[in-house]
Design a protein around this motif. Structure first.
Motif, short mmCIF file in Angstrom:
data_model
loop_
_atom_site.label_atom_id
_atom_site.label_comp_id
_atom_site.label_asym_id
_atom_site.label_seq_id
_atom_site.Cartn_x
_atom_site.Cartn_y
_atom_site.Cartn_z
N LEU A 176 0.85 -1.15 -0.02
CA LEU A 176 0.07 0.00 -0.01
C LEU A 176 0.88 1.15 0.05
O LEU A 176 1.67 1.47 0.72
CB LEU A 176 -1.01 0.08 1.23
N LYS A 177 0.56 2.34 -0.69
CA LYS A 177 1.26 3.35 -1.18
C LYS A 177 2.82 3.28 -1.34
O LYS A 177 3.87 3.96 -0.80
CB LYS A 177 1.19 4.43 0.25
N SER A 235 5.43 4.97 1.06
CA SER A 235 5.02 4.65 2.32
C SER A 235 6.50 4.50 3.31
O SER A 235 7.50 4.19 2.75
CB SER A 235 4.79 2.85 2.25
N ARG A 281 -1.02 -2.70 -5.05
CA ARG A 281 -0.17 -2.30 -3.84
C ARG A 281 -1.18 -2.72 -2.55
O ARG A 281 -1.83 -2.07 -2.26
CB ARG A 281 -0.19 -0.81 -3.87
N GLU A 295 -4.20 0.80 -5.44
CA GLU A 295 -3.95 0.86 -4.15
C GLU A 295 -5.24 -0.14 -3.37
O GLU A 295 -6.22 0.37 -3.27
CB GLU A 295 -4.38 2.31 -3.46
N ASP A 303 -6.58 2.97 4.16
CA ASP A 303 -6.89 3.45 2.97
C ASP A 303 -8.45 3.54 2.76
O ASP A 303 -8.85 2.09 3.18
CB ASP A 303 -6.21 2.58 1.72
#
Ligand SMILES: NC(=O)c1ccc[n+]([C@@H]2O[C@H](COP(=O)([O-])OP(=O)(O)OC[C@H]3O[C@@H](n4cnc5c(N)ncnc54)[C@H](OP(=O)(O)O)[C@@H]3O)[C@@H](O)[C@H]2O)c1
Length: 283
Positions: free
Chosen positions: A105-106, A110, A136, A193, A258
């Motif tokens: 994620l990100k 991140s 992600r 994402e 998210d």
């Protein structure tokens, strides 16, 4: 023309679920498992080819004839980005049409130490000029539910993340996203994402476990260093304990949150609710 989709890490937990999802989502595709040990892949019911990220010379031949390569990130932290670069170079040389990579994620921003290898891999994919799809992935719900027996025995759930909400999804949810992304060329060039529909804090998680277990199991946040020491005392290698403690601290700052609901829209169903995941873990 029949599409050939190859999956690395196919004898791992996510890989096995991805193959099951591909059999449903892409029944016309030819599936190939790329694995360290083909004997471990016998029960998958698809062709298995030997494939070791750390052996660059051996990677190109098994990739011949592959249209879409699902590269599941390595669980070996010894130069993980280098392992992934080996695969990308071999895929390019073999003429693979597209790579679907399971990032984090990100992935490009991140703050988690864990994300550095993913950022390096995303950069290597971009530099290769290959067509790619970036999945992600956020945290697996199983990272939280995987050791509930231990938490129940200890009488508390522990971690570093004091109050930050997280939005994990199950491996099965992420596996379905792999199947969707790999089987449809419309996902070429896309970055997703991916996180669960439901965000919760660790206190919320402890409350759900307490409700289902029929006894109060509080969440007890602790300092990052003390948590790393605790993980080490459970037998985790020091480097990995530090990385996990860092991940949980950064989760407290929003690194695993998210609310875009991209995962549920991609797979066409809600992600697995926390209550269902806890129930499965306690069964
Ligand atoms: N998002 C999250 O919360 C989260 C949590 C944990 C891990 N992950 C990442 O997501 C990946 C998949 O998760 P998972 O639960 O399926 O992990 P897993 O069950 O540990 O599977 C990892 C897979 O990587 C394969 N592998 C390791 N080193 C390799 C090498 N040198 N060459 C070829 N294959 C190699 C393993 O092969 P063998 O089957 O031969 O062992 C295994 O199949 C992990 O590897 C890790 O990068 C994400």
């Amino acid at each position: 023309m029949t599409q050939t989709i190859a999956i690395t890490g196919a004898t791992g937990q996510l890989g096995r679920l991805a193959i099951a999802a591909l059999k449903t989502r892409a029944p016309g595709a030819r599936l190939v498992a790329l694995v360290r040990d083909p004997a471990k892949a016998a029960d998958l019911g698809i062709e298995a080819r030997a494939f070791d990220y750390t052996d660059p010379a051996s990677l190109q031949a098994p990739l011949n004839g592959i249209d879409v390569l699902v590269l599941i990130s390595s669980n070996d932290f010894n130069d993980r980005a280098g392992q992934h670069r080996n695969v990308i170079a071999a895929a390019k040389a073999a003429g693979v049409g597209r790579i679907v990579y399971t990032s984090i994620l990100k992935g490009d921003r991140s703050p988690m130490i864990l994300a550095q290898d993913h950022a390096a891999t995303e950069a290597a994919l971009a530099a290769s000029g290959m067509v790619a799809t970036l999945l992600r992935n956020g945290w697996y719900t199983e990272n939280y539910t995987g050791n509930l027996a231990g938490a129940l025995a200890a009488g508390a759930i522990v971690g570093v993340n004091a109050e930050g909400p997280v939005a994990p999804a199950t491996r099965a949810d992420f596996a379905e996203a792999i199947a969707v992304a790999a089987s449809d060329a419309a996902h070429a060039g896309k970055i997703y994402e991916l996180a669960g529909d439901e965000a919760f804090t660790m206190a919320d998680f402890a409350a759900e476990v307490s409700r289902q277990a029929g006894k109060v199991v509080p969440y007890a946040p602790m300092p990052q260093g003390a948590y790393a020491d605790l993980l080490k005392s459970f037998g985790l290698p020091e480097g990995f304990a530090l990385i996990l403690a860092d991940s949980d601290a950064r989760a407290g700052e929003g690194a695993l949150f998210d609310d875009s609901r991209t995962l549920s829209s991609l797979i066409g169903r809600p992600t697995t609710p926390l209550s269902v995941a806890v129930k499965a873990a306690l069964a």
